[in-house]
Design an enzyme around this catalytic site. Sequence first.
Site, short mmCIF file in Angstrom:
data_model
loop_
_atom_site.label_atom_id
_atom_site.label_comp_id
_atom_site.label_asym_id
_atom_site.label_seq_id
_atom_site.Cartn_x
_atom_site.Cartn_y
_atom_site.Cartn_z
N PRO A 1 110.51 45.65 -43.48
CA PRO A 1 110.96 44.58 -42.74
C PRO A 1 111.51 44.64 -41.40
O PRO A 1 112.29 45.77 -41.04
CB PRO A 1 112.09 43.81 -43.60
CG PRO A 1 111.65 44.42 -44.98
CD PRO A 1 111.06 45.59 -44.86
N TYR B 1 104.45 61.11 -54.92
CA TYR B 1 103.49 60.22 -55.07
C TYR B 1 103.00 60.16 -56.61
O TYR B 1 102.16 60.96 -57.08
CB TYR B 1 102.33 60.38 -54.22
CG TYR B 1 102.55 60.50 -52.68
CD1 TYR B 1 103.96 60.03 -52.11
CD2 TYR B 1 101.94 60.77 -51.66
CE1 TYR B 1 104.13 60.05 -50.90
CE2 TYR B 1 101.87 60.83 -50.43
CZ TYR B 1 103.31 60.30 -49.99
OH TYR B 1 103.53 60.31 -48.66
N PHE C 1 102.95 54.84 -40.84
CA PHE C 1 103.05 53.47 -40.49
C PHE C 1 102.21 53.23 -39.11
O PHE C 1 102.78 52.60 -38.05
CB PHE C 1 104.44 52.89 -39.97
CG PHE C 1 105.34 53.16 -41.47
CD1 PHE C 1 104.83 53.28 -42.57
CD2 PHE C 1 106.87 52.76 -41.28
CE1 PHE C 1 105.54 53.12 -43.86
CE2 PHE C 1 107.49 52.96 -42.46
CZ PHE C 1 106.98 52.96 -43.56
N PRO C 2 101.11 53.90 -38.87
CA PRO C 2 100.10 53.63 -37.62
C PRO C 2 99.96 52.16 -37.31
O PRO C 2 99.43 52.06 -36.06
CB PRO C 2 98.95 54.88 -38.02
CG PRO C 2 98.98 54.64 -39.51
CD PRO C 2 100.19 54.26 -40.05
N LEU C 3 100.11 51.32 -38.26
CA LEU C 3 99.51 49.90 -37.98
C LEU C 3 101.04 49.26 -37.69
O LEU C 3 100.62 48.14 -37.26
CB LEU C 3 98.79 49.32 -38.91
CG LEU C 3 97.58 50.12 -39.38
CD1 LEU C 3 96.70 49.29 -40.61
CD2 LEU C 3 96.57 50.76 -38.16
N GLY C 4 101.98 49.74 -37.46
CA GLY C 4 103.28 49.17 -37.50
C GLY C 4 103.59 48.57 -38.85
O GLY C 4 103.22 49.05 -39.94
N GLY C 5 104.62 47.62 -38.94
CA GLY C 5 105.05 46.97 -40.04
C GLY C 5 105.49 48.05 -41.20
O GLY C 5 106.12 49.11 -41.05
#
Length: 279
Positions: free
Chosen positions: A220, A58, A213-217
Amino acid sequence: MTVTPAGGTGSLGDLTVSRIGFGAMRLERLRADRDAAIAVLRRARELGADHVDTAQFYGDGFVNELIRDAYDPSDGVVVVSKIGAERLPGAPVPLRAAQKPAELRASVEDNLRSLGIDSIPVVNLRRMDRAPGITATGDQVVDVEHQLAEMTALREEGKIGAIGLSGVSLDVLRRALPAGIVCVQNAYSVVSREDEDLLQLCTEQGIAWVPFFPLGGAVPGRPRVDDDPEHVARARELGVTPAQYALGWLLGHAPNILLIPGTASLPHLEENMALPVVR
């Protein structure tokens, strides 16, 4: 520092931590404003987050150095780092696989230096044999048993405290269990629940499930919670944002789920730390 744990408490191996921690990856965006980045980290601790997710790759050590400068030992912040990749500037995805045992050891040493500590409480092995993310090819395809032998040696030497996994299949997790796995980080959300079988095994084994990715997305083709009318409507009923709803759903879905929502914004941080438990 005495602060009420955000989201209550959960287990990370032998450690008791807040169920809501902080994902530090996005702080790389604040490279030009180091003070602002450190302010986000300190505010996360004030709001009850007592574990932080990071990696040497990071910002090529920049984020680790922020964590080193933001927190004192008295703050009681558990650092969870990640190995298995190295920075590759200029590439579309600025990472390359670093899966060989010697590379894993070198990455641990790099993390120790940039964090300014003698032992990393938890280190996650980021496997690269399944999507999302880059995948290993050629001599970077390494059996998990060989990797865990090196990580177990690092644990015995005291350079890491506990071993986690990231981006793993059910088969790899089962093969890894004898090494004493304390957490698994996989892509998972209310709109992307393909790994329910892994979550169930983790729950049975007392292993923390830490979804990314806890919100999805995020890549692509993966659905996002704020594009799902049903979940958007449910969030509206609860008087929260779709993001707060998605994170709150995770808190209510299984007792071993720990969250590491990340942001470089103080207002977004405040939202992430004020979550309902959705059941």
